[in-house]
Scaffold this motif. Structure first.
Motif, PDB file in Angstrom:
ATOM      1  N   LEU A 137       0.839  -1.197   0.000  1.00  0.00           N
ATOM      2  CA  LEU A 137       0.000   0.000   0.000  1.00  0.00           C
ATOM      3  C   LEU A 137       0.876   1.249   0.000  1.00  0.00           C
ATOM      4  N   GLY A 138       1.923   1.234   0.820  1.00  0.00           N
ATOM      5  CA  GLY A 138       2.855   2.352   0.842  1.00  0.00           C
ATOM      6  C   GLY A 138       3.508   2.568  -0.509  1.00  0.00           C
ATOM      7  N   LYS A 139       3.800   1.482  -1.207  1.00  0.00           N
ATOM      8  CA  LYS A 139       4.380   1.591  -2.545  1.00  0.00           C
ATOM      9  C   LYS A 139       3.446   2.354  -3.483  1.00  0.00           C
ATOM     10  N   SER A 140       2.161   2.025  -3.446  1.00  0.00           N
ATOM     11  CA  SER A 140       1.213   2.706  -4.320  1.00  0.00           C
ATOM     12  C   SER A 140       1.080   4.180  -3.938  1.00  0.00           C
ATOM     13  N   LEU A 141       1.072   4.464  -2.635  1.00  0.00           N
ATOM     14  CA  LEU A 141       0.974   5.853  -2.190  1.00  0.00           C
ATOM     15  C   LEU A 141       2.200   6.652  -2.634  1.00  0.00           C
ATOM     16  N   ALA A 142       3.370   6.002  -2.650  1.00  0.00           N
ATOM     17  CA  ALA A 142       4.592   6.686  -3.071  1.00  0.00           C
ATOM     18  C   ALA A 142       4.548   7.063  -4.542  1.00  0.00           C
ATOM     19  N   ASN A 143       3.775   6.315  -5.319  1.00  0.00           N
ATOM     20  CA  ASN A 143       3.709   6.556  -6.761  1.00  0.00           C
ATOM     21  C   ASN A 143       2.512   7.406  -7.178  1.00  0.00           C
ATOM     22  N   LEU A 144       1.775   7.944  -6.196  1.00  0.00           N
ATOM     23  CA  LEU A 144       0.600   8.742  -6.525  1.00  0.00           C
ATOM     24  C   LEU A 144       0.987   9.998  -7.304  1.00  0.00           C
TER      25      LEU A 144
ATOM     26  N   ALA B  61     -10.603  -0.852   1.809  1.00  0.00           N
ATOM     27  CA  ALA B  61      -9.716  -1.966   2.139  1.00  0.00           C
ATOM     28  C   ALA B  61      -8.493  -2.041   1.237  1.00  0.00           C
ATOM     29  N   VAL B  62      -7.394  -2.503   1.818  1.00  0.00           N
ATOM     30  CA  VAL B  62      -6.165  -2.708   1.057  1.00  0.00           C
ATOM     31  C   VAL B  62      -6.375  -3.764  -0.027  1.00  0.00           C
ATOM     32  N   ILE B  63      -7.221  -4.749   0.243  1.00  0.00           N
ATOM     33  CA  ILE B  63      -7.466  -5.796  -0.749  1.00  0.00           C
ATOM     34  C   ILE B  63      -8.118  -5.209  -2.001  1.00  0.00           C
ATOM     35  N   SER B  64      -8.938  -4.177  -1.853  1.00  0.00           N
ATOM     36  CA  SER B  64      -9.521  -3.528  -3.025  1.00  0.00           C
ATOM     37  C   SER B  64      -8.429  -2.940  -3.905  1.00  0.00           C
ATOM     38  N   TYR B  65      -7.408  -2.395  -3.268  1.00  0.00           N
ATOM     39  CA  TYR B  65      -6.252  -1.890  -4.018  1.00  0.00           C
ATOM     40  C   TYR B  65      -5.537  -3.024  -4.754  1.00  0.00           C
ATOM     41  N   MET B  66      -5.369  -4.160  -4.058  1.00  0.00           N
ATOM     42  CA  MET B  66      -4.685  -5.300  -4.681  1.00  0.00           C
ATOM     43  C   MET B  66      -5.481  -5.846  -5.869  1.00  0.00           C
ATOM     44  N   LEU B  67      -6.804  -5.906  -5.729  1.00  0.00           N
ATOM     45  CA  LEU B  67      -7.635  -6.391  -6.833  1.00  0.00           C
ATOM     46  C   LEU B  67      -7.611  -5.411  -8.005  1.00  0.00           C
ATOM     47  N   ALA B  68      -7.612  -4.121  -7.694  1.00  0.00           N
ATOM     48  CA  ALA B  68      -7.524  -3.124  -8.769  1.00  0.00           C
ATOM     49  C   ALA B  68      -6.197  -3.241  -9.503  1.00  0.00           C
ATOM     50  N   THR B  69      -5.143  -3.560  -8.783  1.00  0.00           N
ATOM     51  CA  THR B  69      -3.848  -3.776  -9.418  1.00  0.00           C
ATOM     52  C   THR B  69      -3.882  -4.997 -10.335  1.00  0.00           C
ATOM     53  N   LYS B  70      -4.492  -6.064  -9.855  1.00  0.00           N
ATOM     54  CA  LYS B  70      -4.555  -7.304 -10.624  1.00  0.00           C
ATOM     55  C   LYS B  70      -5.383  -7.152 -11.890  1.00  0.00           C
TER      56      LYS B  70
END
Length: 296
Positions: A195-202, A254-263
């Motif tokens: 999650l921190g990785k995605s926030l760093a790339n915002l 949820a963090v899992i929503s972020y993971m699913l959006a990535t997938k």
């Protein structure tokens, strides 16, 4: 109260910050297999371990399951109406609005504010929400869903095995339980660092994206807790159980929503921002519920 919130929030913030730091200074989090490791190994181990350690009769667990399902279904209807008004597609935006972060945020917050009774409730609620992630979440974000695929999903299979173990009073040997606990330990830290990785790339160049994320960040905790506050009095729960369920339904995106959006190639950076913005709102909701239901 502030000490309890700090105890729950500090590890989450520190691990997210570590993910941001590692992303900017190293390539440690660049492997796409990290997400697969969490989804296919860590989450199933965490779910099974949590269910097996629950101190609750099956009837009480089923009441919490029923209340959670009603809350999620009501949130589904309200979210569809909200997205219709916003003129946004439901494919990527519905799952983050419906499914709260009852795992890596909800469980520690429930334990910090409501003690062991709150922790037990949180494990049950989180298990139901996990199933929603891998049914509603996967179904919408992938664009297609086959029910039989549910039985091939690691977290869902782990939940079914855990319920069967409780039903037939089956206990795993201590070494196997210890192994599950060790596997579970990898899950939340990796999820939070990713999650921190995605926030760093915002990087947002359009202001409407930010405004939309803010509206979603407010909608998820406030409406989720409001719906739960209306539903839980229908059940014969204790004050602590009622408070825990309301607080859990008021958790952030949820963090899992972020993971699913990535997938599934969804708006992962926008969902990451929704997670960040909804976090303080959800903590404020949890604190208010604690004060109204327990502290007073």
């Amino acid at each position: 109260m502030f000490s309890a919130l700090s105890m729950a929030l500090t590890p989450i913030l520190l691990l997210g910050a570590l993910g941001i730091f590692l992303t900017r200074r190293t390539q440690y989090l660049d492997s796409p297999q990290l997400g697969s490791l969490v989804s296919n190994v860590g989450l199933p181990a965490l779910l099974l371990s949590s269910v097996l350690k629950m101190d609750m009769d099956l009837g009480g667990m089923l009441s919490i399951v029923a209340a959670t399902l009603l809350c999620l279904m009501a949130m589904l209807v309200v979210s569809l109406i909200f997205l219709k008004i916003m003129k946004l597609p439901s494919r990527y935006y519905l799952p983050p609005l419906v499914n709260p972060n009852t795992g890596n945020l909800g469980i520690p917050v429930a334990y910090a504010l409501f003690g062991e009774e709150g922790l037990t409730v949180a494990v049950v609620v989180s298990s139901v929400v996990q199933v929603s992630h891998f049914t509603l979440g996967v179904g919408f974000m992938s664009g297609s869903y086959r029910p039989k695929e549910l039985l091939k999903n690691g977290p869902v299979v782990a939940l079914i095995l855990g319920v069967l173990a409780l039903l037939f009073d089956v206990s795993l040997p201590a070494p196997m339980l210890k192994t599950l606990e060790m596997l579970s330990a990898i899950t939340l830290p990796i999820m939070l660092m990713l999650l921190g990785k995605s926030l760093a790339n915002l990087s947002f160049k359009q202001s409407n994206t930010l405004y939309r994320s803010i509206s979603f960040a407010l909608f998820r905790p406030l409406v989720g807790a409001g719906i739960a506050a209306f539903i839980v009095p229908w059940f014969s729960f204790s004050e602590v159980e009622q408070a825990a369920i309301i607080a859990l339904q008021g958790m952030s995106v949820a963090v899992i929503s972020y993971m699913l959006a990535t997938k599934f190639d969804g708006p992962k950076d926008e969902i990451a921002l929704m997670i960040l913005l909804s976090l303080p709102v959800s903590l404020a909701v949890a604190a208010l519920v604690w004060w109204l239901k327990v502290a007073s």
